[in-house]
Design a protein around this motif. Structure first.
Motif, short mmCIF file in Angstrom:
data_model
loop_
_atom_site.label_atom_id
_atom_site.label_comp_id
_atom_site.label_asym_id
_atom_site.label_seq_id
_atom_site.Cartn_x
_atom_site.Cartn_y
_atom_site.Cartn_z
N UNK A 1 23.68 -8.72 -8.98
CA UNK A 1 23.60 -10.24 -8.95
C UNK A 1 22.78 -10.64 -10.29
N UNK A 2 22.90 -9.75 -11.30
CA UNK A 2 22.33 -9.89 -12.71
C UNK A 2 20.99 -10.34 -13.11
N UNK A 3 20.20 -9.78 -12.00
CA UNK A 3 18.56 -9.63 -12.06
C UNK A 3 18.39 -8.57 -13.00
N UNK A 4 17.34 -8.78 -13.75
CA UNK A 4 16.87 -7.72 -14.63
C UNK A 4 15.60 -7.27 -14.34
N UNK A 5 15.36 -5.83 -14.30
CA UNK A 5 14.04 -5.19 -14.19
C UNK A 5 13.05 -5.48 -15.21
N UNK A 6 11.96 -6.19 -14.95
CA UNK A 6 10.87 -6.34 -15.89
C UNK A 6 10.04 -5.30 -15.90
N UNK A 7 9.34 -4.65 -14.79
CA UNK A 7 8.34 -3.77 -14.74
C UNK A 7 8.32 -3.08 -13.43
N UNK A 8 7.43 -2.08 -13.40
CA UNK A 8 6.96 -1.11 -12.16
C UNK A 8 5.72 -1.74 -11.85
N UNK A 9 5.29 -2.20 -10.86
CA UNK A 9 4.20 -2.73 -10.40
C UNK A 9 3.28 -1.64 -9.44
N UNK A 10 2.61 -0.88 -10.00
CA UNK A 10 2.15 0.39 -9.32
C UNK A 10 0.95 -0.05 -8.19
N UNK A 11 1.33 0.49 -7.15
CA UNK A 11 0.16 0.43 -5.93
C UNK A 11 0.08 -1.35 -5.78
N UNK A 12 1.19 -2.16 -5.91
CA UNK A 12 0.75 -3.48 -5.80
C UNK A 12 0.98 -4.15 -4.56
N UNK A 13 1.34 -3.45 -3.37
CA UNK A 13 1.30 -3.94 -2.03
C UNK A 13 1.02 -2.67 -0.99
N UNK A 14 0.76 -3.10 0.08
CA UNK A 14 0.17 -2.06 1.22
C UNK A 14 1.11 -2.41 2.42
N UNK A 15 2.01 -1.37 2.66
CA UNK A 15 2.75 -1.49 3.89
C UNK A 15 2.47 -0.46 4.84
N UNK A 16 2.46 -0.79 6.06
CA UNK A 16 2.03 0.15 7.16
C UNK A 16 0.65 0.85 6.57
N UNK A 17 -0.48 0.32 5.83
CA UNK A 17 -1.78 1.11 5.64
C UNK A 17 -1.41 1.89 4.21
N UNK A 18 -0.18 1.96 3.86
CA UNK A 18 0.01 3.16 2.45
C UNK A 18 0.25 2.25 1.51
N UNK A 19 -0.50 2.13 0.36
CA UNK A 19 0.03 1.76 -1.08
C UNK A 19 1.33 2.11 -1.60
N UNK A 20 2.10 0.90 -1.93
CA UNK A 20 3.41 1.20 -2.24
C UNK A 20 3.55 0.42 -3.52
N UNK A 21 4.38 0.86 -4.33
CA UNK A 21 5.00 0.45 -5.69
C UNK A 21 6.15 -0.37 -5.42
#
Length: 153
Positions: free
Chosen positions: A113-133
């Motif tokens: 859909x022509x979206x561009x990757x700008x960044x990797x956000x390290x450990x920016x969220x927590x899902x099921x108790x696990x930090x996720x990028x």
């Protein structure tokens, strides 16, 4: 599928959850959630959360699709339609999405859909108790007319 969605999307998803979601949508001032449907059946959804204050010309987009419909280009078409609506009808400047870094299918949808990757956000969220990028993807309007001087702030 739930492992890639925000926690506000209940799992398992019950009829009561669906009724609460529809009531929330009907009570909202602005339509921001749309069904993805085929032959009159809802098979997924797409929506946005508009920014406020200095971010008022941007929005976060999100989408999901029932697993049996994956790989058919439906999600990509839905993101493209939502993108066009947000740029052309709502006059937004910037759209972004935050797929989990291991969600290859969602990343493919955004890139098609022509979206561009700008960044990797390290450990920016927590899902099921696990930090996720997460990755930050964005798309800018190529035809943005600018802010109305009356509301430019």
């Amino acid at each position: 599928m739930a492992r890639h969605l925000r926690d506000r999307f209940p799992h398992p998803y019950t009829r009561a959850d669906a009724a609460a979601f529809l009531a929330h949508c009907l009570a909202a001032d602005t339509i921001s959630s749309f069904a993805i449907e085929i032959d009159g059946q809802a098979i997924g959804g797409a929506g946005f959360v508009r920014g406020t204050d200095v971010d008022r010309f941007s929005a976060e987009v999100g989408y999901w699709l029932g697993e049996e419909y994956w790989g058919r280009g439906i999600a990509t078409e839905s993101v493209e339609l939502l993108t066009r609506y947000l740029f052309e009808d709502l006059g937004l400047l910037r759209l972004f999405a935050l797929p989990l870094a291991d969600n290859a299918a969602s990343i493919r949808v955004l890139e098609k859909a022509r979206y561009e990757r700008e960044a990797l956000l390290r450990s920016s969220c927590v899902k099921y108790g696990i930090p996720r990028d997460q990755f930050l993807y964005s798309r800018l309007s190529q035809t943005w007319a600018g802010a109305d001087p009356q509301t430019a702030g």
